[in-house]
Enzyme design. Structure first.
Site: not given
Ligand code: AMP
Ligand code: TRP
Length: 325
Positions: A110, A192, A195
């Site tokens: 980041k 990956k 968002k």
């Molecule tokens: P975040 O949106 O980064 O706050 O992520 C929220 C949760 O979703 C965390 O547990 C991440 O590890 C999981 N996560 C985010 N992106 C992915 C993805 N592409 N595949 C699997 N898990 C994800």
């Protein structure tokens, strides 16, 4: 067992968040003491719009409920409403070597991608995350693979605290789903699903049927014809097969057989139908909840009170051990 996890309220939830994290949470709440948080202090570390934060917090609350979390079975609350999180993060910072924070992959990525936001907050992100988890003495932290390193660091911090001041914290473990720990972007299947991707790269859990179909039909694949799992040579198809398998409950082997001799078009059409149908109940529940803001605020307020009791009790122990009043 005690379980803690959280998601940043920074826009729509996508099927990667669902398959990587929330799907497990919904199962865990049946058997364990679960605390699920909306981590708003984590959402403001990179650029965000203050006027959208409140809306995003309510949207994430709706997403938690629509995906199946039950406020009677788990605690749901907003991180910034329980001030012990930032208080403990400060204390943990005093025993964490700078080098440990600097080597975190997410910080490195980041701060390189957004050098203008490479703040002390970004570096300290894992301290706040460690505080989240340790306050509730969680044994298990169900997350996607990208968060594993942060949870390993949390263990190290907990160990160091216990050794320096005496036992207070439980050493937590990351709980990764067997499959789906890293769902890839539909447009760049070696990256990956995220968002911050362009919307064509992810499927939101509330996406409308036409959108879901369009995104799946335009998902990047390869120039071949065979629906077969092969991460090296067919990352796009392999990712679609993983998603298909997790939503249908069928193994990848069975799906390969089902689409044997059929092309990508037919496979994608089948997948679009499956996702439209699987996400239908989420869309329906969201529509109901959108009209019930008072109810949502009540859930968060009750969650805050319950979380606070636990957090305050841990903080008393921490302060006591550290010689603070
Ligand atoms: P975040 O949106 O980064 O706050 O992520 C929220 C949760 O979703 C965390 O547990 C991440 O590890 C999981 N996560 C985010 N992106 C992915 C993805 N592409 N595949 C699997 N898990 C994800
Ligand atoms: N850092 C996590 C993410 O980006 C979100 C998070 C914050 C979290 N605090 C947490 C996850 C505590 C699990 C436990 O996805």
């Amino acid at each position: 067992m005690k379980v803690f996890s959280g998601i940043r309220p920074s826009g729509e939830l996508h099927i990667g968040n669902y398959l990587g994290a929330i799907k497990q949470w919904v199962e865990l709440q049946e058997k364990h003491e679960c605390v699920f948080c909306i981590v708003d202090f984590h959402a403001i570390i990179t650029a965000y719009k203050p006027e959208e934060l409140q809306k995003n917090i309510l949207e994430l609350t709706i997403a938690y409920l629509a995906a199946g979390l039950d406020p009677e079975k788990c605690i749901l609350f907003v991180q910034s409403e329980v001030k012990e999180h930032s208080e403990l993060a400060w204390l943990l910072g005093t025993i964490t070597p700078l080098g440990d924070l600097k080597r975190m992959i997410q910080f490195k990525e980041k701060s390189k991608k957004y050098p203008e936001h490479a703040s002390a907050g970004l570096l300290n992100y894992p301290l706040l995350m460690a505080a989240d988890i340790l306050l509730y003495k969680a044994d298990l932290v169900p997350v996607g693979k990208d968060q594993k390193q942060h949870i390993e660091l949390t263990r190290e911090i907990a160990k160091r605290f216990n050794k320096t001041f005496g036992d207070v914290f439980i050493l937590p473990k990351a709980l990764l789903p067997e499959a789906g720990q890293k769902i890839m972007s539909l447009q760049e299947p070696k990256k990956k699903m995220s968002k911050t991707d362009s919307p064509a790269g992810y499927i939101g859990i509330f996406d409308e049927p036409e959108k879901i179909k369009e995104k799946i039909m335009t998902a990047v694949t390869d120039s071949g014809k065979v629906v077969k799992y092969d991460l090296e040579r067919k990352p796009g198809i392999s990712n679609l097969l993983t998603i298909y398998s997790l939503f249908s409950g069928k193994t990848i082997k069975i799906l390969e057989k089902k689409f044997n001799g059929k092309g990508y078009y037919e496979f994608k059409m089948g997948m679009a139908l499956l996702l439209i149908e699987s996400l239908e109940k989420f869309r329906k529940k969201r529509k109901e909840l959108l009209a019930r803001e008072v109810y949502l605020r009540e859930i968060l307020s009750r969650g805050k009170n319950r979380a606070q009791v636990i957090a305050q009790s841990t903080m008393r122990e921490v302060k006591n051990k550290m010689g603070l009043i």
